[in-house]
Motif scaffolding. Sequence first.
Motif, short mmCIF file in Angstrom:
data_model
loop_
_atom_site.label_atom_id
_atom_site.label_comp_id
_atom_site.label_asym_id
_atom_site.label_seq_id
_atom_site.Cartn_x
_atom_site.Cartn_y
_atom_site.Cartn_z
N VAL A 40 2.73 -1.21 -11.11
CA VAL A 40 3.01 -2.33 -10.23
C VAL A 40 1.76 -3.19 -10.07
O VAL A 40 0.70 -2.68 -9.67
CB VAL A 40 3.47 -1.84 -8.83
CG1 VAL A 40 3.82 -3.02 -7.94
CG2 VAL A 40 4.65 -0.88 -8.96
N ALA A 41 1.88 -4.48 -10.39
CA ALA A 41 0.80 -5.43 -10.08
C ALA A 41 0.93 -5.77 -8.60
O ALA A 41 1.78 -6.56 -8.20
CB ALA A 41 0.92 -6.68 -10.94
N ASP A 42 0.09 -5.14 -7.79
CA ASP A 42 0.14 -5.30 -6.33
C ASP A 42 -0.84 -6.42 -5.97
O ASP A 42 -2.01 -6.17 -5.67
CB ASP A 42 -0.23 -3.98 -5.66
CG ASP A 42 0.27 -3.89 -4.23
OD1 ASP A 42 1.31 -4.49 -3.92
OD2 ASP A 42 -0.38 -3.21 -3.43
N SER A 43 -0.36 -7.65 -5.99
CA SER A 43 -1.26 -8.81 -6.06
C SER A 43 -2.17 -8.97 -4.85
O SER A 43 -3.36 -9.26 -5.00
CB SER A 43 -0.45 -10.08 -6.30
OG SER A 43 0.49 -10.28 -5.27
N GLU A 44 -1.64 -8.81 -3.64
CA GLU A 44 -2.47 -9.08 -2.46
C GLU A 44 -3.52 -8.00 -2.21
O GLU A 44 -4.51 -8.25 -1.52
CB GLU A 44 -1.60 -9.26 -1.22
CG GLU A 44 -0.99 -10.64 -1.07
CD GLU A 44 -2.04 -11.73 -0.93
OE1 GLU A 44 -2.69 -11.81 0.11
OE2 GLU A 44 -2.22 -12.50 -1.89
N SER A 45 -3.33 -6.80 -2.77
CA SER A 45 -4.37 -5.78 -2.68
C SER A 45 -5.27 -5.80 -3.91
O SER A 45 -6.20 -5.01 -4.01
CB SER A 45 -3.76 -4.39 -2.51
OG SER A 45 -3.06 -4.00 -3.68
N SER A 46 -4.97 -6.72 -4.85
CA SER A 46 -5.75 -6.85 -6.09
C SER A 46 -5.89 -5.50 -6.79
O SER A 46 -6.98 -5.13 -7.25
CB SER A 46 -7.12 -7.47 -5.81
OG SER A 46 -6.99 -8.80 -5.38
#
Length: 754
Positions: A463-469
């Motif tokens: 999963v690309a968890d964008s806001e946690s980079s």
Amino acid sequence: MESSALDYVAQACMDLTEALQAASNDADKEILINNHIKQVWSTVPPIDDFKKNLDWVNVMEPISLSTHCSEKIVVLDFWTYCCINCYHVLPDLAHLEELHSVENGLVVIGVHCGKFKNEKESGNILSAIQRYNIHHPVINDSESSMWDALGIKCWPTLLILGPGNKPIFVLTGEGHREELDLYVDSALHYFDSRISNLPLPIEPLKIVKGKEGILHFPSKVSLNPFYRGRNEEPFMAISDSGNHRIVLTDCSGLVLKIVGGTEPGFKDGKLDEAKFNSPQGLCWMSSNVLAVCDTNNHTVRAIHLDEGTVEVLAGTGHQGAHGDFGGKCLGLQPLSSPWDVLLYTTPDLDMSVRPLLPPPPPPPGQVAAEKELEGKEETKEKEKKDEKRRVLLIACAGSHQIWALFLDTTIWWKYKTFTEGTCVCVAGSGAEAARNSAYPHTAAFAQPSGLALKTGLNPEVFVADSESSSIRRIGLSTGQVSTLCGGDRNPLNLFAFGDVDDIGVEAKFQHPLGVAYSESNKTLYVADSYNHKIKKVEVGPQKVTSLNPSKIETADPVKFNEPSGLSVTADGKYLYIADTNNHSVKILNLVKNVCQEFKVRMPDTKFVEPENLILYKNDLFVNRKCGNLIIYFNVSLDSDIRNVKFTPGAPQDWMVCVRDENNKDVTLDDFEFVGCSYKGAKLPGRVEMKIKQRTDKTHYRLYLSFHTALCDNSICFSHAFTIRSTILVRDSVKMVESYKITCKVNPVNRNEKN
């Protein structure tokens, strides 16, 4: 104004909310709101104006609160363009702007206070404004000076100012459309005599399309795993998000089909009538069925190429409520901004259920018969266990969760059975964090935006968890959630971003949006969007490395611009990249680490000369050194026909078209029309065109097309025809050449002359 004053306004708004909930009728609510406005507006001081020398978008000059807005109701939207919650507020602001214009007293200003370093660049904010179709003024407060001065604590925050720029309402988070409408409407009525109807120097930005105008902010790409090289089969699907459509191409980039239109909408049905709104993630369910995350419509849709239709798979068209874990069927289950989707096939999980106590022994004589029956039952049980169930996994960025649409009845984690068509959250508590857990519903994500599947003995989804980079992983046998790389060990720290190649959490990304896994080389590829990079992750050692490819034509490094979607070929040799802000798709040769453009283009349409073609016998000449060509033309009726006249007052349309030796229309590419247009509606006509720059072409074909309106004694009718001539390009002719062309037409027997 000190932050304590804003705290006072916030507390007053909380008290007002409680009082409004207890109010029994609209009259009581109006009194409560007016009393609130009177008390707060007379108590708090005005806020300070914007700092000077900051960049603005959608304005003709910088906006000043004191100069332009002191007699307006102002809504300040503190936002950052990575934030899904800020994204959800934009439709509310657009709705508000439709209700109240600037001249009616409302001004909406976006105060962009970027979270990520990449978001502080004005050029990137400009792209986001284009992508999200924002028309109100936006200021780039890159150092968050107003944020700090007012003590703003979260994105998004909406601060409503009364006349004199005094705060009267404050709303935090999303989902406040009714309150926003109510408060602004009440403020406009309360301050009616103080409100100015003067306009502001606002000029909404015109949307600039890509180079060829085909792709506009493409966000995700998906190679068709069922592709067998047949001409009619699509090789790739592209989410052309800025154009609100899906583009299907062959392996060379030639467009085979476009589904959806250039304007947003929400419509099922035939392919040429379907509408999407900023589609994102894509997944091939079969060679002719494509699942699409229709993000702004909060649905997952299915494109059936064989049937020529589009239908909803899951979602209602309205955003799901926070805290909803689902369980409804298909189109009855609301979703929140689905951003990516993938298909997972699995046998039933946890099938080895055994009773705690052994059954009593069978009566004598039945052992042999039961053994035979048991063998048959074991065979059936094994076949049932090995049978694959289809599950569509959905990254819902808006609710910070991973959902599943069960396409077949499936036994899932913890012996839980989900019937066919059930749509439910399978991981994520709904809180925005990067919390890992062996229990998937107590884990937390921070805006999951990309999914990639790893199969094998221990299948998992990345999963690309964008806001946690960070890049997270979910074990598909157990549901356990963990971190592969990036982010921070503190699950609440969503500011652990950067650009560092390292191992595990020591590596750093900046808002990654896309992932793709290659089974052949056991490598995960990451679209590290805000670092404008593609990175690879060796999954076993969790090692992160930047690829930094060069152009295939030269040794120059490739410059990506917020890439957000990836798809890798089955052999692991090529990676297709949605280079979003460059409005293009690129192919990265992973073996040679070189990159080239995947040229998406429309099929060449074979030019067919128009009917009723008249050949003009004389050639026309123009000087190749930016020479001028003037043509005077007229149409008259053949004397052989009687009682036919040009219809009085009706337009007599004409149009000039110039084509080169390849039959390409170059009317506006190669020529500039001096003091006139290349089309008109009056006769006689005149057109003057000039070669834009010195050309090596030797000739063009000129098509002068007419659409005339005629009448006889009893009826009116139209007649169309085209004159064709050759324009010869020479050095020796005059810089200004002029010609007269007159054509006699006979609409009765089509015997035109020139």
